[in-house]
Design an enzyme around this catalytic site. Sequence first.
Site, mmCIF file in Angstrom:
data_model
loop_
_atom_site.group_PDB
_atom_site.id
_atom_site.type_symbol
_atom_site.label_atom_id
_atom_site.label_comp_id
_atom_site.label_asym_id
_atom_site.label_seq_id
_atom_site.Cartn_x
_atom_site.Cartn_y
_atom_site.Cartn_z
ATOM 1 N N THR A 88 19.849 33.954 28.047
ATOM 2 C CA THR A 88 18.798 33.081 27.256
ATOM 3 C C THR A 88 17.931 33.682 26.402
ATOM 4 O OG1 THR A 88 18.608 31.964 29.539
ATOM 5 C CG2 THR A 88 16.934 31.497 28.221
ATOM 6 N N LYS B 281 20.840 55.279 48.395
ATOM 7 C CA LYS B 281 20.103 53.940 47.848
ATOM 8 C C LYS B 281 20.844 52.697 48.375
ATOM 9 C CE LYS B 281 17.299 51.201 45.411
ATOM 10 N NZ LYS B 281 17.167 51.284 43.926
ATOM 11 N N PRO C 126 24.499 33.236 42.676
ATOM 12 C CA PRO C 126 25.436 33.885 43.487
ATOM 13 C C PRO C 126 24.787 35.496 43.928
ATOM 14 C CG PRO C 126 26.489 33.272 41.423
ATOM 15 C CD PRO C 126 24.990 32.584 41.457
#
Length: 296
Positions: free
Chosen positions: A36, A178, A257
């Site tokens: 965008t 992590k 998603p």
Amino acid sequence: MSEALRIALLGPGAIGTTLAAVLHEVHRTPVLCGRTAHARLVLRDDKGEVVIPGPVLDQPSAIQSPFDLVFVAVKTTQVADSAAWLAALCDEKTVVCALQNGVEQQQQLARYVNGATVLPAVVWFPAQREADASVWLRATPRLTLPALPEVQRVVAALRGTRCTVTLEPDFQSVAWRKLLQNAVAGLMVLANRRAGIFRREDIHQLALRYLQECLAVARAAGASLADSVPDQILADLQRAPVDLGTSILADRQANRPLEWDIRNGVIQRYGRQHGVATPISDVLVPLLAAGSEGPG
């Protein structure tokens, strides 16, 4: 060296905006690329805001030649859709720094980057997109990178910024640690609640069992992690602000998603590969996958 580098950033979301801001503050503003077009990006923290001038390019055809260094901050669910960007931004001389979740960044990006060197990174700062499209940074940004000669291009780019860089010889273990932190955040998605849920005793016990399962898989995959890691991760979550979110929760609430496979499915997959039982993953993963992909 850092001043001469041609730097691009693909994916100006929360993590991408943060990296763009720290580079802009030292006059190394990257070329911004994303889905965008935006006139500018804004990063806010407790000390104020940084405005990164755009534009954010939204067409790969705008790229005339490959870059020396490309920070990739798109989610792993968006990698295939970013193929045209990566083809335009990269060649065999490019270094790609993957600011993505999981332990499989190199495998996921390799086919798209025209022979570029792909470096995984562990991102250690909480940043979240706000309703006005700005990004709120809640801690000092820092990255962990593998201790390889190729990382010097990334180190040079970030030298003098407020983003600290640590080079780790045992990067695999840091990346798996992590991943455990990211995996347990899947409970936030299923509960549709932020970090405050980990202050509940029942969620604490479930999360601890799940993290112990993840730890067994991580060790089977070659990570060197102490028995105390699950307790440490939960202690950090319990100390966190109760309204602290995570990117996968934001995606679920926006009906986008989910990165369920690289954050949670990977535990189940590696468990099967190494013969480690994953009973909690066997429940969590189908629920997260269904929440992401339906049907219904």
